[in-house]
Design a protein around this motif. Structure first.
Motif, short mmCIF file in Angstrom:
data_model
loop_
_atom_site.label_atom_id
_atom_site.label_comp_id
_atom_site.label_asym_id
_atom_site.label_seq_id
_atom_site.Cartn_x
_atom_site.Cartn_y
_atom_site.Cartn_z
N ASP B 23 0.80 -1.22 0.00
CA ASP B 23 0.00 0.00 0.00
C ASP B 23 0.84 1.28 0.00
O ASP B 23 0.43 2.29 0.56
CB ASP B 23 -0.96 0.00 1.21
N GLU B 24 2.03 1.24 -0.60
CA GLU B 24 2.86 2.43 -0.72
C GLU B 24 3.34 2.51 -2.17
O GLU B 24 3.65 1.49 -2.78
CB GLU B 24 4.12 2.34 0.16
N THR B 25 3.39 3.73 -2.72
CA THR B 25 3.97 3.91 -4.04
C THR B 25 5.45 4.25 -3.85
O THR B 25 5.79 5.36 -3.49
CB THR B 25 3.25 5.03 -4.81
N VAL B 26 6.29 3.25 -4.04
CA VAL B 26 7.72 3.41 -3.73
C VAL B 26 8.40 4.25 -4.81
O VAL B 26 9.21 5.12 -4.51
CB VAL B 26 8.38 2.03 -3.58
N SER B 91 9.17 -3.47 -6.73
CA SER B 91 7.96 -2.79 -6.30
C SER B 91 6.89 -3.03 -7.35
O SER B 91 7.04 -2.62 -8.49
CB SER B 91 8.24 -1.30 -6.13
N GLN B 93 3.49 -2.11 -8.78
CA GLN B 93 2.64 -0.92 -8.68
C GLN B 93 1.62 -0.89 -9.81
O GLN B 93 1.89 -1.31 -10.92
CB GLN B 93 3.50 0.34 -8.73
#
Lengths: 186, 281
Positions: B23-26, B91, B93
């Motif tokens: 739940d993070e946009t790295v 990641s 996304q």
């Protein structure tokens, strides 16, 4: 750390009914006069209901607490579900729970109870069945085994009634442990 | 939902893929992924350009994870011990409903084991808490929908995609020797195949394929061309051979074979191109 505490809490919730059953069987009732001398002639069943409601309240707290856990998801991508197989697991808890109840009913001394409870607690914690809390069923949750398209099997606690694997879309999950997930979609 | 996955170093039998967090946009999706270049070790990218490999899932460099459905729940949560063996990060996304995988190689410089403290109101010194630095731009980006791998530097992704460094081919010892034995090359001053460095070996690997495709007429044309531009390379008219004494001489000769020299139409200035790409019309 948070996750560890949460798992201890869940384990306590799912095993605490043992203590409730023991309390009822031994006819331990709340001494109302000690709390307030006006409270006399309170019925025994009121005590039992209060005992029983404690695990329910703790279970509701655990639901709120689960919001703080790590997020996960099993959402559809490009309209394709990532689940190939569903297996209902609502009744899987019954055998072990009947076991708990019979143990609690046959214990007479409270030392024995605490010792048995400690053993049960440890085994429940280390086996991955700590989520088999039947109180979840009371508040509208169901248990499922899901198999993903990569052939991994996971255990899901959800309010949804799942039938067709092709329709499963679970965009907001919380990870209780590597095998157990709770669905937070409404 | 976006997920960060860690790939660890280790033997084949160990589980090496773990989940870090969700739940993070790295990484941000770069806006310059359109119009990518085919990889060519001779080409130096502009800041807003990327190399690409189309149809990547069918190439032999592709990692298994890209061929499967991405399911974060499949992976166990990583712990502190495992994080020490970090090899690279992935990641996963979603951008505009499309799946992207961002890769970052973790070298020792990105795994910081120094003492540090947070710049906050209550700073406390942290010891033995390694931190992992996320780059602004990922080393490679895979677009699942387009099935294209984008990257900027081949060396930074060669430990992620096994065998991809073959794109960046150096001539082998035999190839180097064979090349230096060509009739048009005369070695002097003790210069020989063992003294050819990595940069020139790459140029040889490139130049050999161009050179072998030349007809004998084209070869003599190239000789004249090199003579015109490289006054410092002595040319023996009788043997029609260039005298090579150093790495620098060899570099100039190889640039000649690649036809990197040109003259500006205005001003007639002689130049060399240190990066080349074909003009597409």
């Amino acid at each position: 750390m948070l996750n560890f505490l949460f798992r201890l809490f869940l384990t306590f919730n799912s095993t605490s009914l043992l203590i409730v059953v023991f309390g009822i069987q031994g006819q331990y009732i709340i001494e109302w006069e000690r709390i307030n001398h006006h409270l006399t002639n309170m019925p025994d069943w009121l005590s039992y209901i209060i005992y029983f409601s404690i695990p329910i309240i703790l279970t509701l707290i655990s639901l709120w607490w689960s919001n703080l856990l790590d997020s996960d998801s099993l959402e559809k991508t490009n309209g394709k579900s990532k689940i190939t197989d569903i297996e209902q697991a609502n009744n899987a808890f019954l055998p072990s729970y009947l076991g708990y109840f019979f143990v609690a009913l046959s214990i007479t001394r409270s030392e024995t109870l605490w010792f048995i409870f400690a053993i049960l607690f440890l085994f429940t914690f280390f086996s991955q069945t700590l989520y088999f809390n039947p109180l979840f069923l009371l508040i509208g949750f169901h248990f499922y085994y899901l198999t993903t398209t990569n052939k991994t099997k996971i255990f899901l606690i959800t309010r949804k009634s799942l039938k067709n694997p092709d329709n499963i879309d679970l965009p907001r999950l919380k990870r209780i442990n590597n095998f157990t997930f709770i669905d937070k979609t409404h | 939902m976006n997920h960060l996955i860690a790939q660890l170093k280790g033997t084949k039998r160990e589980v090496k893929t773990f989940k870090v967090f969700s739940d993070e946009t790295v990484y941000d999706l770069p806006i310059d992924l359109d119009n990518p270049k085919t990889y060519n070790s001779d080409y130096k990218l502009e800041d807003d350009e990327w190399f690409h490999i189309p149809d990547f899932s069918n190439s032999s460099y592709c990692v298994k994870l890209l061929r499967m459905d991405f399911i974060a729940a499949d992976y166990n949560q990583i712990n502190t011990e495992q994080l020490k063996k970090l090899n690279y990060l992935i990641s996963y996304q979603i951008h505009d409903g499309k799946e992207y995988y961002f890769f970052q190689n973790i070298s020792n410089s990105q795994l910081i084991k120094k003492r540090w403290f947070k710049s906050s109101n209550t700073p406390t010194l942290e010891k033995d808490v390694p931190i992992i630095i996320i780059n602004d731009i990922a080393d490679a980006i895979y677009s699942k929908e387009e099935n294209i791998l984008f990257f900027k530097k081949l060396t930074s992704i060669s430990s992620i995609f096994k065998g991809i460094s073959e794109l960046y081919r150096e001539a082998t010892q035999t190839e180097t020797e064979d090349f230096l034995n060509e009739d048009f090359i005369l070695l002097e001053d003790g210069y020989e195949a063992n003294k050819v460095g990595a940069a020139n070996r790459k140029r040889i690997a490139m130049a050999m394929s161009s050179f072998n495709n030349f007809s004998s007429h084209e070869k003599s044309q190239i000789h004249t061309y090199i003579k015109d531009y490289c006054a410092n390379l002595p040319f023996d008219e009788n043997n029609s051979s260039f005298t090579i004494k150093s790495e620098d001489d060899l570099k100039h000769l190889l640039w000649g074979i690649e036809q990197r020299y040109y003259t500006t139409p205005i001003g007639q200035e002689k130049r060399v191109a240190n990066s080349i790409s074909k003009v597409e019309n």
